[in-house]
Write an enzyme that holds these catalytic residues in place. Structure first.
Site, PDB file in Angstrom:
ATOM      1  N   SER A  44      -3.115  -3.719   0.059  1.00 55.21           N
ATOM      2  CA  SER A  44      -1.953  -4.465   0.515  1.00 55.21           C
ATOM      3  C   SER A  44      -2.404  -5.855   0.942  1.00 55.21           C
ATOM      4  CB  SER A  44      -1.291  -3.737   1.694  1.00 55.21           C
ATOM      5  OG  SER A  44      -0.033  -4.298   1.994  1.00 55.21           O
ATOM      6  N   CYS A  48       3.053   0.877  11.726  1.00 53.46           N
ATOM      7  CA  CYS A  48       4.164   1.574  11.075  1.00 53.46           C
ATOM      8  C   CYS A  48       4.811   2.614  11.986  1.00 53.46           C
ATOM      9  CB  CYS A  48       3.679   2.238   9.788  1.00 53.46           C
ATOM     10  SG  CYS A  48       2.913   1.080   8.653  1.00 53.46           S
ATOM     11  N   HIS A  73      -1.286  -8.299   2.761  1.00 48.84           N
ATOM     12  CA  HIS A  73      -1.144  -8.870   4.096  1.00 48.84           C
ATOM     13  C   HIS A  73      -2.218  -8.388   5.069  1.00 48.84           C
ATOM     14  CE1 HIS A  73       0.808  -5.526   6.508  1.00 48.84           C
ATOM     15  NE2 HIS A  73       0.948  -5.052   5.280  1.00 48.84           N
ATOM     16  N   GLY A  79       0.790  -1.218   0.000  1.00 46.96           N
ATOM     17  CA  GLY A  79       0.000   0.000   0.000  1.00 46.96           C
ATOM     18  C   GLY A  79       0.826   1.273   0.000  1.00 46.96           C
TER      19      GLY A  79
END
Length: 382
Positions: free
Chosen positions: A200, A331, A202, A70
């Site tokens: 994304s 993150c 995952h 992403g």
């Protein structure tokens, strides 16, 4: 005991996905750019995955560009809009993922563009009235609106179709980070005139290191990564075929079972909310995360008033008990600061006590909720 309630950070691979990826890694190792049979076979796997992903979203296969995830997809789109489409104003919000916030900040420094932040409500929603006012104000300039579909920390759902209609009305481009909504919420790109979305793998039980950008047909961007002509010239580098096939399989499984999974996760989330209220009446739910109509069934953000003395230790104490959850985006998990999302709309007094994000997948159970409530009770007595 291990209780994993951090599925907004990442999810476990489905066994079916592992099997598909193992098959590709074992039997389909040819370079997809090669012209001989082994290469053509792997190229077919990629293009089949692209076609099937596009079909799930109501897109054309030519509109799907595979990326490493992403963040790369967001960067490709945001930078391309400024550099290639001449965007001079980006309207966004302070609760976006840092893949958007940090990118637009960098673009402002590099290109001198203007960044405008739309107002937020007391619940952390985008104020649609203010958004329309901003679109009217900057109607004479090239504008990009970048607002995420599902917030990754509080689960608030943006009315995607409404914002897309506003952007179309005032001639603005619309990019939405849909990393937390693809595979979890219905998205039909034939019906919703969004120009760009990102995903994304995952986040929906696929592999890490792969995602995609949707770039609507007719919009021409240039690559971030130069080299070969892979991904229609938009992303150089030999494709990770096993990851792409794994992502396609994960997305297929997610949309095949979406209705039943949504129902189960809604029940699990409401069970968790009821248990928290029963055992800890002082808890609050940040944003709209308690509202099943206005938030994702996968995310619950919980504040613990009267637990101020545990603000810096609660997450650590839960970890010691085998519980995985988070303060916010994975993150920024190494940061000692507050969640930028909660800071953007909560009053100062609400930031004095700990808030945690619990996020769910189909693999979670009510027994895990019961055990977590017990653990929280033990921590509260300390």
């Amino acid at each position: 005991m291990n209780i994993y309630f951090d599925n907004a950070a990442t999810t476990a691979l489905h066994r079916e996905v592992v099997a598909k990826m193992t098959e590709v890694l074992t039997d389909n190792y040819g370079n997809p750019s090669a012209t001989y049979a082994l290469g053509r076979k792997t190229r077919t796997l990629i293009e089949t995955a692209r076609k099937q992903i596009a079909q799930q979203l109501g897109a054309q296969s030519s509109e799907i560009i595979f990326t490493s995830g992403g963040s790369e997809a967001d960067n490709l789109i945001l930078r391309g809009c400024v550099r290639d489409l001449g965007v001079r104003v980006i309207i966004t919000s302070l609760i976006e993922h840092h893949a958007v916030l940090h990118t637009v900040e960098a673009l402002a420094k590099e290109y001198g563009i203007q960044i405008v932040y739309v107002h937020l409500t007391a619940e952390g929603d985008v104020c649609l009235q203010h958004l329309e006012t901003l679109l009217q104000q900057y109607a004479d300039q090239k504008v990009l609106v970048s607002l995420m579909h599902v917030n990754n920390e509080i689960g608030n759902i943006l009315p995607l179709a409404t914002v897309a209609a506003f952007c179309k009305k005032y001639g603005a481009y619309f990019h939405s980070d849909t990393v937390q909504s693809v595979a979890h919420l219905p998205i039909d790109l034939r019906e919703v005139p969004v120009d760009f979305i990102t995903a994304s793998a995952h986040k929906f039980h696929g592999p890490k290191g792969v995602g995609f950008a949707f770039i609507r047909k007719g919009i021409v961007l240039h690559p971030l990564i130069y080299g070969g002509e892979q991904e229609k010239g938009l992303r150089a580098g030999t494709e990770a075929v096993h990851n792409i096939v794994g992502m396609q399989e994960a997305l297929k499984l997610a949309y095949r079972d979406r209705a039943s999974h949504t129902e189960k996760l809604q029940q699990l989330k409401q069970y968790f909310i009821a248990a928290l209220k029963e055992h800890f009446p002082e808890v609050v739910f940040n944003g709209n995360s308690q509202d099943k109509e206005k938030s994702s069934h996968t995310i619950l953000n919980v504040g613990f008033p009267n637990w101020e003395n545990k603000k810096d230790t609660l997450l650590f104490e839960l970890d010691l008990k085998g519980v995985a959850c988070s303060k916010g985006s994975a993150c920024q998990s190494g940061s000692v600061g507050e969640s930028h999302v909660l800071q953007a709309f909560l009053p100062a007094e609400s930031l004095r006590y700990p808030s945690l994000r619990f996020s769910f997948s189909i693999q979670n159970t009510t027994e895990e909720v019961d055990n977590l409530i017990k653990i929280l009770g033990e921590i509260a007595k300390k």
